[in-house]
Design a protein around this motif. Sequence first.
Motif, PDB file in Angstrom:
ATOM      1  N   ARG A 121       0.713  -1.298  -0.051  1.00 57.77           N
ATOM      2  CA  ARG A 121       0.088   0.009   0.101  1.00 57.77           C
ATOM      3  C   ARG A 121       0.621   1.439   0.007  1.00 57.77           C
ATOM      4  NH1 ARG A 121      -4.895   1.502   4.153  1.00 57.77           N
ATOM      5  NH2 ARG A 121      -5.396   3.581   3.388  1.00 57.77           N
ATOM      6  N   ILE A 122       1.972   1.290   0.724  1.00 56.06           N
ATOM      7  CA  ILE A 122       2.685   2.205   0.776  1.00 56.06           C
ATOM      8  C   ILE A 122       3.385   2.590  -0.616  1.00 56.06           C
ATOM      9  CG2 ILE A 122       4.958   3.212   1.824  1.00 56.06           C
ATOM     10  CD1 ILE A 122       3.873   1.981   4.495  1.00 56.06           C
ATOM     11  N   THR A 123       3.960   1.577  -1.073  1.00 58.64           N
ATOM     12  CA  THR A 123       4.509   1.575  -2.620  1.00 58.64           C
ATOM     13  C   THR A 123       3.656   2.007  -3.482  1.00 58.64           C
ATOM     14  OG1 THR A 123       6.073  -0.503  -1.847  1.00 58.64           O
ATOM     15  CG2 THR A 123       5.727   0.289  -4.110  1.00 58.64           C
ATOM     16  N   GLN A 124       2.294   1.467  -3.411  1.00 60.24           N
ATOM     17  CA  GLN A 124       1.355   2.131  -4.396  1.00 60.24           C
ATOM     18  C   GLN A 124       1.161   3.623  -4.388  1.00 60.24           C
ATOM     19  OE1 GLN A 124       0.089   0.520  -6.769  1.00 60.24           O
ATOM     20  NE2 GLN A 124      -1.192   2.508  -7.550  1.00 60.24           N
ATOM     21  N   GLN A 125       1.138   4.147  -2.942  1.00 65.49           N
ATOM     22  CA  GLN A 125       0.966   5.509  -2.768  1.00 65.49           C
ATOM     23  C   GLN A 125       2.186   6.224  -3.036  1.00 65.49           C
ATOM     24  OE1 GLN A 125      -0.084   5.667   1.543  1.00 65.49           O
ATOM     25  NE2 GLN A 125      -2.449   5.885   0.705  1.00 65.49           N
ATOM     26  N   LEU A 126       3.262   5.830  -2.851  1.00 63.79           N
ATOM     27  CA  LEU A 126       4.546   6.474  -3.240  1.00 63.79           C
ATOM     28  C   LEU A 126       4.703   6.644  -4.900  1.00 63.79           C
ATOM     29  CD1 LEU A 126       7.004   5.251  -0.726  1.00 63.79           C
ATOM     30  CD2 LEU A 126       6.119   7.350  -0.719  1.00 63.79           C
ATOM     31  N   GLN A 127       4.262   5.469  -5.322  1.00 63.09           N
ATOM     32  CA  GLN A 127       4.431   5.552  -7.102  1.00 63.09           C
ATOM     33  C   GLN A 127       3.553   6.463  -7.615  1.00 63.09           C
ATOM     34  OE1 GLN A 127       3.692   1.709  -8.701  1.00 63.09           O
ATOM     35  NE2 GLN A 127       4.080   2.225 -10.715  1.00 63.09           N
ATOM     36  N   THR A 128       2.168   6.498  -6.971  1.00 64.13           N
ATOM     37  CA  THR A 128       1.273   7.333  -7.542  1.00 64.13           C
ATOM     38  C   THR A 128       1.647   8.897  -7.309  1.00 64.13           C
ATOM     39  OG1 THR A 128      -0.616   5.822  -7.319  1.00 64.13           O
ATOM     40  CG2 THR A 128      -1.385   7.850  -7.509  1.00 64.13           C
ATOM     41  N   ASP A 129       1.947   8.958  -6.056  1.00 58.78           N
ATOM     42  CA  ASP A 129       2.319  10.742  -5.742  1.00 58.78           C
ATOM     43  C   ASP A 129       3.790  11.051  -6.640  1.00 58.78           C
ATOM     44  OD1 ASP A 129       0.312  10.516  -3.855  1.00 58.78           O
ATOM     45  OD2 ASP A 129       1.537  10.472  -2.317  1.00 58.78           O
ATOM     46  N   SER A 130       4.639  10.108  -6.481  1.00 58.64           N
ATOM     47  CA  SER A 130       5.833  10.556  -7.300  1.00 58.64           C
ATOM     48  C   SER A 130       5.331  10.753  -9.007  1.00 58.64           C
ATOM     49  CB  SER A 130       6.848   9.761  -7.232  1.00 58.64           C
ATOM     50  OG  SER A 130       6.649   8.358  -7.726  1.00 58.64           O
ATOM     51  N   ASN A 131       4.450   9.834  -9.586  1.00 55.83           N
ATOM     52  CA  ASN A 131       4.312  10.018 -10.727  1.00 55.83           C
ATOM     53  C   ASN A 131       3.505  11.382 -11.028  1.00 55.83           C
ATOM     54  OD1 ASN A 131       5.775   7.692 -11.568  1.00 55.83           O
ATOM     55  ND2 ASN A 131       3.740   6.615 -11.368  1.00 55.83           N
ATOM     56  N   GLU A 132       2.578  11.691 -10.216  1.00 58.27           N
ATOM     57  CA  GLU A 132       1.949  12.913 -10.335  1.00 58.27           C
ATOM     58  C   GLU A 132       2.631  14.327 -10.235  1.00 58.27           C
ATOM     59  OE1 GLU A 132      -1.807  12.962  -8.133  1.00 58.27           O
ATOM     60  OE2 GLU A 132      -2.640  11.080  -8.892  1.00 58.27           O
ATOM     61  N   ILE A 133       3.390  14.260  -8.949  1.00 53.49           N
ATOM     62  CA  ILE A 133       4.442  15.366  -9.098  1.00 53.49           C
ATOM     63  C   ILE A 133       5.251  15.581 -10.276  1.00 53.49           C
ATOM     64  CG2 ILE A 133       6.339  16.176  -7.413  1.00 53.49           C
ATOM     65  CD1 ILE A 133       4.835  14.954  -5.007  1.00 53.49           C
ATOM     66  N   ALA A 134       5.880  14.536 -10.739  1.00 56.85           N
ATOM     67  CA  ALA A 134       6.935  14.641 -11.702  1.00 56.85           C
ATOM     68  C   ALA A 134       5.922  15.164 -13.161  1.00 56.85           C
ATOM     69  CB  ALA A 134       7.450  13.051 -12.268  1.00 56.85           C
ATOM     70  N   SER A 135       4.896  14.667 -13.263  1.00 55.57           N
ATOM     71  CA  SER A 135       4.410  14.973 -14.516  1.00 55.57           C
ATOM     72  C   SER A 135       3.926  16.549 -14.556  1.00 55.57           C
ATOM     73  CB  SER A 135       2.925  14.175 -14.858  1.00 55.57           C
ATOM     74  OG  SER A 135       1.865  14.001 -13.561  1.00 55.57           O
ATOM     75  N   TYR A 136       3.216  16.992 -13.090  1.00 58.09           N
ATOM     76  CA  TYR A 136       2.874  18.264 -12.888  1.00 58.09           C
ATOM     77  C   TYR A 136       4.009  19.111 -13.064  1.00 58.09           C
ATOM     78  CZ  TYR A 136       1.536  22.273 -10.238  1.00 58.09           C
ATOM     79  OH  TYR A 136       1.207  23.761  -9.743  1.00 58.09           O
ATOM     80  N   CYS A 137       5.167  18.910 -12.582  1.00 57.69           N
ATOM     81  CA  CYS A 137       6.456  19.661 -12.820  1.00 57.69           C
ATOM     82  C   CYS A 137       6.832  19.843 -14.039  1.00 57.69           C
ATOM     83  CB  CYS A 137       7.413  19.018 -11.933  1.00 57.69           C
ATOM     84  SG  CYS A 137       7.313  19.156 -10.044  1.00 57.69           S
ATOM     85  N   ILE A 138       6.598  18.762 -14.858  1.00 63.60           N
ATOM     86  CA  ILE A 138       7.014  18.734 -16.179  1.00 63.60           C
ATOM     87  C   ILE A 138       6.124  19.660 -17.096  1.00 63.60           C
ATOM     88  CG2 ILE A 138       7.130  17.518 -18.379  1.00 63.60           C
ATOM     89  CD1 ILE A 138       8.290  15.084 -16.791  1.00 63.60           C
TER      90      ILE A 138
END
Length: 196
Positions: A5-22
């Motif tokens: 569950r923690i891995t899934q949340q980290l992956q989702t959050d990091s993907n969203e932050i990366a795409s947002y910054c780009i």
Amino acid sequence: MDSSRITQQLQTDSNEIASYCINVIQNVPVSSVRLITVSVITYQINKTVFGILLILAALYIVFFEIFKGKLYNTTREFKNEQALFFSKAQEQLRYIKFVKRHGLIDVFINRVDLAFQSLFKTAMHAQIFQYIFSGIDSMLLALSQIGLFLVGGVAVLNGEMSIGGFTTINVYFSSALGCIRYFFHLLPLHKMHWYL
């Protein structure tokens, strides 16, 4: 909280932050310069059309302020339920020998079913709210186009503006409207990532 569950949340959050910054790095400076330039040109050509743009921008800000908390909460709930569901599915694989050995298949299937039902309910709620948010955007877009055609049509009929002038102001208006809508759709994402 288990590791999947923690891995899934980290992956989702990091993907969203990366795409947002780009998205921000590439488009915000260009859209900002374009909005300022087109607004100045529109103001010089026709102050009434510029007033419509200002009213439209104010309406977008008001609607965002009304819905920002709900938008953030529905998105956050969906992400949490998604992580929980993937955690339960991963649990099935992790304990497969234990489940087979002790005959607990029905128990584990029920755990995944309950997690899926909760995810589905949350996803439907989030999707309905996204449709409402998009519907407001479409309504504001339609109202602004009607306002532009009324102002431009009256100006053309009164001889204050040529058809070519109306076409030009329509192009500038559409360009400014595209920038305003871009920022309107970017603001909820900014709000979500601010809280991550």
